[in-house]
Each structure stands twice: as C-alpha cells, then as structure tokens.
Design a protein around this motif. Structure first.
Motif, PDB file in Angstrom:
ATOM      1  N   PHE A 274      35.258  34.867  37.380  1.00 23.33           N
ATOM      2  CA  PHE A 274      34.759  34.125  36.221  1.00 23.33           C
ATOM      3  C   PHE A 274      33.573  33.244  36.620  1.00 23.33           C
ATOM      4  O   PHE A 274      32.602  33.106  35.866  1.00 23.33           O
ATOM      5  CB  PHE A 274      35.874  33.285  35.588  1.00 23.33           C
ATOM      6  N   PHE A 275      33.619  32.635  37.807  1.00 26.98           N
ATOM      7  CA  PHE A 275      32.489  31.814  38.267  1.00 26.98           C
ATOM      8  C   PHE A 275      31.247  32.680  38.478  1.00 26.98           C
ATOM      9  O   PHE A 275      30.156  32.355  37.998  1.00 26.98           O
ATOM     10  CB  PHE A 275      32.855  31.103  39.574  1.00 26.98           C
ATOM     11  N   GLY A 281      25.923  34.287  36.193  1.00 27.43           N
ATOM     12  CA  GLY A 281      25.262  35.312  35.392  1.00 27.43           C
ATOM     13  C   GLY A 281      25.150  36.676  36.039  1.00 27.43           C
ATOM     14  O   GLY A 281      24.363  37.516  35.591  1.00 27.43           O
ATOM     15  N   LEU A 282      25.938  36.969  37.076  1.00 30.67           N
ATOM     16  CA  LEU A 282      25.886  38.289  37.694  1.00 30.67           C
ATOM     17  C   LEU A 282      26.641  39.301  36.849  1.00 30.67           C
ATOM     18  O   LEU A 282      27.592  38.954  36.140  1.00 30.67           O
ATOM     19  CB  LEU A 282      26.479  38.254  39.107  1.00 30.67           C
ATOM     20  N   THR A 283      26.241  40.557  36.937  1.00 32.47           N
ATOM     21  CA  THR A 283      26.950  41.633  36.251  1.00 32.47           C
ATOM     22  C   THR A 283      28.213  41.972  37.045  1.00 32.47           C
ATOM     23  O   THR A 283      28.346  41.592  38.222  1.00 32.47           O
ATOM     24  CB  THR A 283      26.078  42.886  36.151  1.00 32.47           C
ATOM     25  N   PRO A 284      29.154  42.702  36.440  1.00 29.52           N
ATOM     26  CA  PRO A 284      30.327  43.131  37.213  1.00 29.52           C
ATOM     27  C   PRO A 284      29.975  43.903  38.476  1.00 29.52           C
ATOM     28  O   PRO A 284      30.617  43.733  39.514  1.00 29.52           O
ATOM     29  CB  PRO A 284      31.097  44.006  36.210  1.00 29.52           C
ATOM     30  N   THR A 285      28.940  44.754  38.416  1.00 27.44           N
ATOM     31  CA  THR A 285      28.537  45.503  39.609  1.00 27.44           C
ATOM     32  C   THR A 285      28.022  44.577  40.689  1.00 27.44           C
ATOM     33  O   THR A 285      28.381  44.686  41.870  1.00 27.44           O
ATOM     34  CB  THR A 285      27.460  46.540  39.256  1.00 27.44           C
ATOM     35  N   GLU A 286      27.159  43.637  40.308  1.00 27.48           N
ATOM     36  CA  GLU A 286      26.623  42.678  41.278  1.00 27.48           C
ATOM     37  C   GLU A 286      27.739  41.809  41.859  1.00 27.48           C
ATOM     38  O   GLU A 286      27.729  41.490  43.056  1.00 27.48           O
ATOM     39  CB  GLU A 286      25.564  41.802  40.607  1.00 27.48           C
ATOM     40  N   GLY A 423      32.061  36.037  27.395  1.00 21.77           N
ATOM     41  CA  GLY A 423      31.099  36.910  28.040  1.00 21.77           C
ATOM     42  C   GLY A 423      29.718  36.304  28.032  1.00 21.77           C
ATOM     43  O   GLY A 423      29.404  35.431  27.239  1.00 21.77           O
ATOM     44  N   GLY A 424      28.833  36.773  28.943  1.00 15.90           N
ATOM     45  CA  GLY A 424      27.499  36.246  29.031  1.00 15.90           C
ATOM     46  C   GLY A 424      27.445  34.975  29.867  1.00 15.90           C
ATOM     47  O   GLY A 424      28.445  34.298  30.062  1.00 15.90           O
ATOM     48  N   GLN A 425      26.230  34.652  30.361  1.00 20.25           N
ATOM     49  CA  GLN A 425      26.087  33.473  31.203  1.00 20.25           C
ATOM     50  C   GLN A 425      26.189  32.204  30.368  1.00 20.25           C
ATOM     51  O   GLN A 425      25.626  32.106  29.283  1.00 20.25           O
ATOM     52  CB  GLN A 425      24.761  33.508  31.948  1.00 20.25           C
TER      53      GLN A 425
END
Length: 477
Positions: A274-275, A281-286, A423-425
């Motif tokens: 979650f952090f 603001g990282l994507t799930p892949t990142e 969701g989202g930053q």
C-alpha cells in the motif's frame, strides 16, 4: 502454486479494492481476500495430514490440486468482493489438502541425515514464489486486470496435476481414526478468534449484535481453544493432535518459530505494498520488481543452507536468519517516507531474502528430523497448521493495526467520502501521514519476528541418526 497465490494477491490488493470495494476507505474489507483463504487453509490442516497417511499422500494431493485449480477459475469470475472472498475460502481448502502431503513425502522418503538438503530445496520454493508471485501479479494486474492472477493458476494446475500423477511416488498407507470432535472444536476456536480480531475495528471493539461483543467473541474462541487442548489430552484412541510429539523439544520450538514466521511473512506485505503503490505511485509491476533481490537471494541460498544444516546446529542458521528478517523490516520502516530514493528499497529486500534462506528449510528440517514415517502426516499437519495460524493472526492483526495507525495519523480517514485509498497515487498532503502510518505498521511483524529469535535459542542440536537406524524405525512402523 500455493505460495505464489499468497504473494500474487498481496500485490493485487489495491487493484481488487479499486474494482470491487471502491466506495470506502476501510481497508479491513479487502484484507478478507487473504484472511478467508488463510482461515480455510488453517482449519483442516490437522486432519488433511492424517488423510494423507490413511489414503496416501499422492491421492490427497491430487484432490487438493483439483479443488485449488477449479476455485481459482471461480475467483477470477467473481462479480463481487463477497463472492471473491467465498471462493478464496474454497481455494484455501484445496491448499490445506495439498500442503501436508509435500512435507510428509519428504519425511518418509529421505533419512534424517539427507533431509536437510531435501528440505532446503523445498524451502527454496518460497524464494521462487517471492519472485514469480509479485512479478506475475504486477504484470497481470497492469496488463490484463486483477482477475488474471487467478486465471493463471489454471494451466499451472493442469500441468502440475499431470506431473504429480506421473512422478510422485505411491507410499504405504497407515490406518487412522479421525477425531471429529477435535476437528469441530479447533475449527470453531480458530474462526471465533480470527473473526474477532479481523472485524474488531469495524465494530469499534464494541457490540456486534445484541449482547455479543467483539471481545466476547475472541474470549469465547480462546475458551473453546482451551477445551480443544483439554479434549486432545483426554482422547484415548487417536487424538487429532498427538501430544507426545511435543515431548520432542525441537518439534515444539520449531512450531513456535514457524508461527512467528507465518505471522511476519503474511503481515509485512500489506503495508509495504500500500505504501509503495499509493504513497509513492508505483505500478504493481514496479512494486514487484523491488522484491526481486529477496527472491533471488532466498532461491539461491536456501538449498545451500539445507545442505549445511545436515552437519551443524540449526541455531547457527536460524538465529541470524530470523534476525536478518527482523532487521530488514526495521530498515523498511526507516525508509518508508516520500524522500527515500526508490532504489534503496532493494537493500532490505536483499537482506530479507538472505534471512529467508536461513529460516524456511532449517525450521522444517528441525521439526521433522525425529518423526517416524508413521507420524509424518500428523507432524506435517501440526507444523503447517501452526504456520498457517500464525499467517491468519498476522493477516488479522496487521489489518487492525494498520487501520489504527491510519486513524492516528489521518483522523477521520475511514469516514471520508470518495474512497481515496482505493487506487491511484495519494496527494502529497495525505501521502506523508499515510506513509508514517505504514512505516509504523510494518514494525509489528518485526517485533513478532524477534519473538521467534528468542524461541529458537532453546533448540537442541539433534542426535545423529544413521540411515540404517532410520530404515529400521521405518520398518518397525
């Protein structure tokens, strides 16, 4: 596949919340996607180990794999969060049928002097899962949607079924009676305790319905758990939990250790993901790429640690391994702010991977080293039950603690409209106190891990057992 499905869901939790529960800022609801799986996984483990002894570990394993694979299809097709939680529980049942059989096959196939290397390879799968799960989860969520983290299990399950049918050996079965009273008591106790912990924040730790309070539910669960333990001591025929196994100090201590490991590994991922995704603001892949050093270190070092364990005191590996995991969580907490360069999160990831190599295989080997083949299923069932109970408690406790830290750092956040945690930053004004809340939350599993360090200090160096002695004990069983 079982381990991948735990890590893959942790990466997808923000996306699942955004898709199926976007209108609230309460994070407890989406945590049940993990808790339902773990609860349904934990409750049957004691009896599924015995089922493997009675009907053959291969047969029970194949049934569990079929249940798990079909439930994965249903999870991906779930239209609501409630349906997803229900099918995750079915998935947990399939996992419960499979898991004890893996340890039982190793225990019954390899003599104690060779078991460390085998368990090291078994433990290395945790490293593979830590890499494949988050990476696959990130790629699938970003590219195809959260549903595909479950659909991906279908081809894996089919291939796994065929390979297990061909390659897993058929082992001798042992007749067992089944303690149905014990099964019911343990299931009721676990459900009441976990439900109370999980939903406590939702009901402000007060009344649930009528005279029933959250603390009343938890207390009732503890009382039923005590009744279950008393009933196990009193059972004359064949109890669900053979208490004589706990006369072996290493078996008892290893069970305490694995419960703290289960708590820590399950609970740490939620605040971290979650952090990383909402505050940074990282994507799930990142986000998943930050876990690559952990997975590589664990996967490479676990087999080596297993071979070393065959010739040394288990504490030599376990104490530094558990300390490294606890230390890496403290380091994560120190880094969880808006100013830390993202690459620095690779450092605690690597340290945690090294620590993982020193805990999974060594704990499993220490627990099973003195078990006879006849006790393999029961011992594996107990060991995996304590690990999963730790995971269930970790999932429930981290949700409560995380929500409390959010309320302390962002008063009224749970009641705010719009579901800004879905969701989202997050905007900077919210992201900073949110980061503080997540950094405080991840210290809880670090403290629990230190309890595991203290526990393993009480292990004894096992007495050497020759293959001939082990073979004689097997024939006697």
């Amino acid at each position: 596949m079982i381990l991948v499905d735990t890590t893959i869901v942790s990466v997808a939790n923000p996306a699942i919340k955004a898709a199926l529960d976007p209108d609230t800022n309460n994070l407890d609801n989406v945590v049940w996607v993990t808790s339902a799986y773990l609860l349904a996984y934990a409750v049957p483990l004691l009896i599924t180990g015995r089922l493997g002894d009675r009907f053959g570990p291969k047969n029970i394993y194949l049934i569990g794999l079929a249940v798990f694979t079909l439930a994965s299809l249903a999870c991906g097709l779930s239209p609501t969060l409630g349906a997803l939680i229900a099918f995750r529980a079915v998935q947990g049942l399939g996992a419960a049928l499979m898991t004890p059989q893996t340890m039982a096959v190793i225990t019954r196939t390899f003599p104690p002097t060779q078991r460390g290397a085998a368990m090291g390879l078994w433990g290395a799968t945790s490293g593979v899962a830590m890499l494949v799960g988050p990476l696959a989860g990130g790629l699938l969520v970003d590219g195809l949607g959260w549903e595909w983290i479950f659909f991906i299990n279908i081809p894996v399950g089919i291939v796994g079924f065929v390979l297990a049918w061909i390659l897993v050996p058929k082992l001798e079965t042992h007749p067992h009676k089944f303690d149905l009273v014990g099964v019911v008591l343990s299931a009721v106790a676990l459900f009441l305790i976990v439900f109370g912990l999980q939903e406590g924040e939702t009901y402000d730790w007060g009344v649930i319905w009528g005279p029933i309070t959250v603390w009343g539910v938890i207390l009732t669960g503890v009382i039923v758990l005590g009744l279950f333990i008393w009933q196990q001591f009193r059972t004359k025929s064949e109890p669900l939990v053979p208490m004589e196994l706990f006369r072996d100090r290493n078996f008892s201590v290893a069970n305490i250790g694995i419960s703290t490991v289960g708590f820590t590994v399950t609970s740490m991922s939620l605040p971290l993901m979650f952090f990383i995704q909402l505050a940074r603001g990282l994507t799930p892949t990142e986000s998943a790429l930050l876990l690559v050093p952990m997975a590589i270190a664990a996967g490479v070092l676990s087999p080596l640690a297993g071979r070393w364990l065959d010739h040394t005191d288990p504490r030599v590996l376990l104490v530094p391994g558990l300390l490294l995991v606890a230390g890496s969580l403290v380091l994560y907490s120190a880094l969880m702010n808006l100013d830390t360069p993202i690459w620095m999160f690779l450092i605690p990831s690597f340290l945690m991977g090294v620590g993982n190599a020193g805990m999974w295989g060594p704990l499993a080997t220490t627990a099973t080293r003195n078990l006879s083949p006849r006790q393999a299923g029961a011992g594996a069932g107990i060991y995996n039950t304590t690990r999963t109970i730790g995971s269930v408690l970790g999932s429930a406790a981290i949700a409560v603690f995380m929500q409390a830290r959010i309320e302390a750092n962002l008063p009224g956040a749970s009641d705010a409209a719009g579901g800004s945690f879905a969701g989202g930053q997050l905007p900077a004004a919210v992201a900073e106190p949110f980061s503080t809340a997540m950094a405080q939350t991840i210290l809880l599993p670090a403290v629990v891990m230190l309890v595991g360090v203290v526990a393993v200090l009480f292990l004894r160096r096992p007495k050497p057992v020759s293959p001939d002695q082990w073979q004689a004990a097997s024939l006697a069983d």
